[in-house]
Scaffold this active site. Structure first.
Site, PDB file in Angstrom:
ATOM      1  N   ARG A   3       1.341  -1.560   7.275  1.00  0.00           N
ATOM      2  CA  ARG A   3       1.762  -0.274   6.706  1.00  0.00           C
ATOM      3  C   ARG A   3       2.726   0.496   7.602  1.00  0.00           C
ATOM      4  O   ARG A   3       3.252   1.539   7.187  1.00  0.00           O
ATOM      5  CB  ARG A   3       0.528   0.583   6.391  1.00  0.00           C
ATOM      6  CG  ARG A   3      -0.436  -0.102   5.409  1.00  0.00           C
ATOM      7  CD  ARG A   3      -1.358   0.888   4.744  1.00  0.00           C
ATOM      8  NE  ARG A   3      -0.586   1.910   4.042  1.00  0.00           N
ATOM      9  CZ  ARG A   3      -1.112   3.009   3.525  1.00  0.00           C
ATOM     10  NH1 ARG A   3      -2.405   3.228   3.624  1.00  0.00           N
ATOM     11  NH2 ARG A   3      -0.350   3.902   2.911  1.00  0.00           N
ATOM     12  N   ILE A  38      -8.521  -1.142  -4.113  1.00  0.00           N
ATOM     13  CA  ILE A  38      -7.914  -1.347  -2.791  1.00  0.00           C
ATOM     14  C   ILE A  38      -8.126  -0.101  -1.916  1.00  0.00           C
ATOM     15  O   ILE A  38      -7.251   0.311  -1.150  1.00  0.00           O
ATOM     16  CB  ILE A  38      -6.421  -1.742  -2.894  1.00  0.00           C
ATOM     17  CG1 ILE A  38      -5.631  -0.778  -3.790  1.00  0.00           C
ATOM     18  CG2 ILE A  38      -6.278  -3.168  -3.418  1.00  0.00           C
ATOM     19  CD1 ILE A  38      -4.119  -1.007  -3.738  1.00  0.00           C
ATOM     20  N   CYS A  89      -5.154  10.034  -1.425  1.00  0.00           N
ATOM     21  CA  CYS A  89      -4.201   9.085  -0.807  1.00  0.00           C
ATOM     22  C   CYS A  89      -2.889   8.998  -1.557  1.00  0.00           C
ATOM     23  O   CYS A  89      -1.864   8.639  -0.987  1.00  0.00           O
ATOM     24  CB  CYS A  89      -4.746   7.669  -0.785  1.00  0.00           C
ATOM     25  SG  CYS A  89      -6.488   7.511  -0.708  1.00  0.00           S
ATOM     26  N   HIS A  93     -11.344   6.257   5.964  1.00  0.00           N
ATOM     27  CA  HIS A  93     -10.681   7.464   6.454  1.00  0.00           C
ATOM     28  C   HIS A  93     -11.646   8.654   6.372  1.00  0.00           C
ATOM     29  O   HIS A  93     -12.579   8.634   5.560  1.00  0.00           O
ATOM     30  CB  HIS A  93      -9.473   7.802   5.575  1.00  0.00           C
ATOM     31  CG  HIS A  93      -8.297   6.884   5.743  1.00  0.00           C
ATOM     32  ND1 HIS A  93      -7.695   6.243   4.689  1.00  0.00           N
ATOM     33  CD2 HIS A  93      -7.585   6.533   6.844  1.00  0.00           C
ATOM     34  CE1 HIS A  93      -6.671   5.530   5.124  1.00  0.00           C
ATOM     35  NE2 HIS A  93      -6.579   5.678   6.425  1.00  0.00           N
ATOM     36  N   ASP A 139       0.805  -1.223   0.000  1.00  0.00           N
ATOM     37  CA  ASP A 139       0.000   0.000   0.000  1.00  0.00           C
ATOM     38  C   ASP A 139       0.841   1.278   0.000  1.00  0.00           C
ATOM     39  O   ASP A 139       0.318   2.365   0.233  1.00  0.00           O
ATOM     40  CB  ASP A 139      -0.918  -0.002   1.239  1.00  0.00           C
ATOM     41  CG  ASP A 139      -2.040  -1.012   1.105  1.00  0.00           C
ATOM     42  OD1 ASP A 139      -2.855  -0.866   0.180  1.00  0.00           O
ATOM     43  OD2 ASP A 139      -2.093  -1.964   1.917  1.00  0.00           O
ATOM     44  N   ARG A 184      -8.317   3.257  11.923  1.00  0.00           N
ATOM     45  CA  ARG A 184      -6.866   3.396  11.742  1.00  0.00           C
ATOM     46  C   ARG A 184      -6.235   4.450  12.651  1.00  0.00           C
ATOM     47  O   ARG A 184      -5.038   4.420  12.907  1.00  0.00           O
ATOM     48  CB  ARG A 184      -6.566   3.778  10.291  1.00  0.00           C
ATOM     49  CG  ARG A 184      -7.061   2.775   9.255  1.00  0.00           C
ATOM     50  CD  ARG A 184      -6.198   1.537   9.227  1.00  0.00           C
ATOM     51  NE  ARG A 184      -6.633   0.596   8.217  1.00  0.00           N
ATOM     52  CZ  ARG A 184      -6.245   0.639   6.936  1.00  0.00           C
ATOM     53  NH1 ARG A 184      -5.418   1.578   6.530  1.00  0.00           N
ATOM     54  NH2 ARG A 184      -6.683  -0.251   6.090  1.00  0.00           N
ATOM     55  N   GLU A 240      -0.060   9.562   1.275  1.00  0.00           N
ATOM     56  CA  GLU A 240      -0.768  10.502   2.147  1.00  0.00           C
ATOM     57  C   GLU A 240      -0.883   9.986   3.577  1.00  0.00           C
ATOM     58  O   GLU A 240      -0.921  10.769   4.525  1.00  0.00           O
ATOM     59  CB  GLU A 240      -2.175  10.755   1.598  1.00  0.00           C
ATOM     60  CG  GLU A 240      -3.018  11.606   2.525  1.00  0.00           C
ATOM     61  CD  GLU A 240      -4.389  11.898   1.976  1.00  0.00           C
ATOM     62  OE1 GLU A 240      -4.601  13.040   1.573  1.00  0.00           O
ATOM     63  OE2 GLU A 240      -5.238  10.984   1.919  1.00  0.00           O
ATOM     64  N   ASP A 241      -0.950   8.668   3.723  1.00  0.00           N
ATOM     65  CA  ASP A 241      -1.176   8.120   5.060  1.00  0.00           C
ATOM     66  C   ASP A 241       0.057   8.158   5.953  1.00  0.00           C
ATOM     67  O   ASP A 241      -0.055   7.977   7.161  1.00  0.00           O
ATOM     68  CB  ASP A 241      -1.702   6.681   4.939  1.00  0.00           C
ATOM     69  CG  ASP A 241      -3.070   6.674   4.297  1.00  0.00           C
ATOM     70  OD1 ASP A 241      -3.882   7.542   4.633  1.00  0.00           O
ATOM     71  OD2 ASP A 241      -3.308   5.809   3.431  1.00  0.00           O
TER      72      ASP A 241
HETATM   73  C1  CIR Z   1      -5.296   0.807   2.970  1.00  0.00           C
HETATM   74  O1  CIR Z   1      -6.262   0.086   3.296  1.00  0.00           O
HETATM   75  O2  CIR Z   1      -4.536   1.299   3.797  1.00  0.00           O
HETATM   76  C2  CIR Z   1      -5.071   1.070   1.509  1.00  0.00           C
HETATM   77  N1  CIR Z   1      -5.448  -0.084   0.752  1.00  0.00           N
HETATM   78  C3  CIR Z   1      -5.850   2.279   1.056  1.00  0.00           C
HETATM   79  C4  CIR Z   1      -5.380   3.555   1.691  1.00  0.00           C
HETATM   80  C5  CIR Z   1      -6.168   4.730   1.246  1.00  0.00           C
HETATM   81  N2  CIR Z   1      -5.647   5.916   1.782  1.00  0.00           N
HETATM   82  C6  CIR Z   1      -6.347   7.007   2.021  1.00  0.00           C
HETATM   83  O3  CIR Z   1      -7.565   7.007   1.891  1.00  0.00           O
HETATM   84  N3  CIR Z   1      -5.687   8.064   2.462  1.00  0.00           N
END
Ligand code: CIR
Length: 257
Positions: free
Chosen positions: A87, A246, A252, A165, A62, A135, A67-68
């Protein structure tokens, strides 16, 4: 406000194994995901920002969702601690990258047991809304708010129940305009904004990003696209079908600052 920099990370082959809440959509097609990512970078570059494209991290499926891993404010960069166990390791590389943009005393960290993912953070000027989600936990939010206040900024928590999110369902596109969908449509926190309600069948389209007067809108969400155009923005549509499989959207895929 103006963004000067954008950081993205090219998806690796392992993107097909990214976490998903909707396996029925199938796995991302890798070549198509790469092509869509290139198109995304082209769209961003046309908005007058310098785009830094990082190499894929194959061990983290991922990791294209940069962004995360960090929240970047005008006064500091905050390296997150993702709530998804697979992650957590993504942040090390991002911390290194951000040293090239910020002095060490302006780089902060969310630490365990606090968790926070950048997809839960929505910047509105100097105020940061933070989703309390699967999360991002309360301890992570408490650390985040205290870091903000040390840097002259502020924020508030927004509990969420239905989406991954915060920015899956609500996105600020500047000029007091807020795209809202699902559980966020009637939330008291957002009453003061000019709310653009995204219909349930286009909920994914609520995840748009503003970059220097242009709004990137995912391809295939005509109601959202029309509403954003009617507000007077330049619009670029970008196909993100492979990332949607996904749970990833336009926001993101980049850090904008
Ligand atoms: C996850 O589940 O972490 C990734 N497959 C998708 C992350 C999406 N990120 C976001 O909305 N900022």
């Amino acid at each position: 406000m103006e963004f000067r920099n954008v950081i993205v990370r090219t998806p690796g082959r392992s993107v097909t194994e990214g976490i998903t809440s909707c396996p029925e959509l199938g796995k991302p097609d890798y070549p198509l995901a790469l092509e869509q990512h290139r198109e995304y970078v082209r769209a961003l570059a046309s908005c007058g920002v310098n785009v830094t494209v990082l190499e894929p991290l194959e061990e983290y499926p991922d990791s294209c969702f940069v962004e995360d891993t960090a929240v970047i404010t005008r006064n500091c960069a905050i390296i997150t601690n993702p709530g998804a166990p697979s992650r957590k390791g993504e942040v090390e590389s991002m911390a290194q990258v951000l040293k090239g943009f910020f002095p060490e005393d302006r780089i902060e960290f969310i630490r365990s047991p606090g968790t926070l993912e950048g997809g839960d953070v929505m910047m509105v000027g100097d105020h940061f809304y933070v989703g309390l989600s699967a999360r991002t936990n309360q301890e992570g939010i408490d650390q985040f708010l205290s870091i903000l206040s040390r840097h002259g900024l502020r924020g508030s928590a927004v509990p969420l129940r239905e989406v991954l999110h915060l920015k899956t369902g609500v996105n600020y596109i500047e000029d007091n305009n807020l795209l809202v969908s699902g559980e966020f449509v009637d939330r008291p926190e957002f009453k003061g904004f000019n709310r653009i309600v995204v219909p349930p069948e286009e909920a994914y389209g609520a995840n748009c990003i503003w970059v220097n007067g242009t709004v990137l809108v995912p391809k295939g969400y005509p109601t959202v696209e029309r509403a954003v155009r009617d507000l007077g923005y330049r619009v670029i549509t970008v196909d993100t079908s492979e990332f949607r499989k996904i749970d990833g959207g336009l926001s993101c895929l980049s850090l904008r600052f």
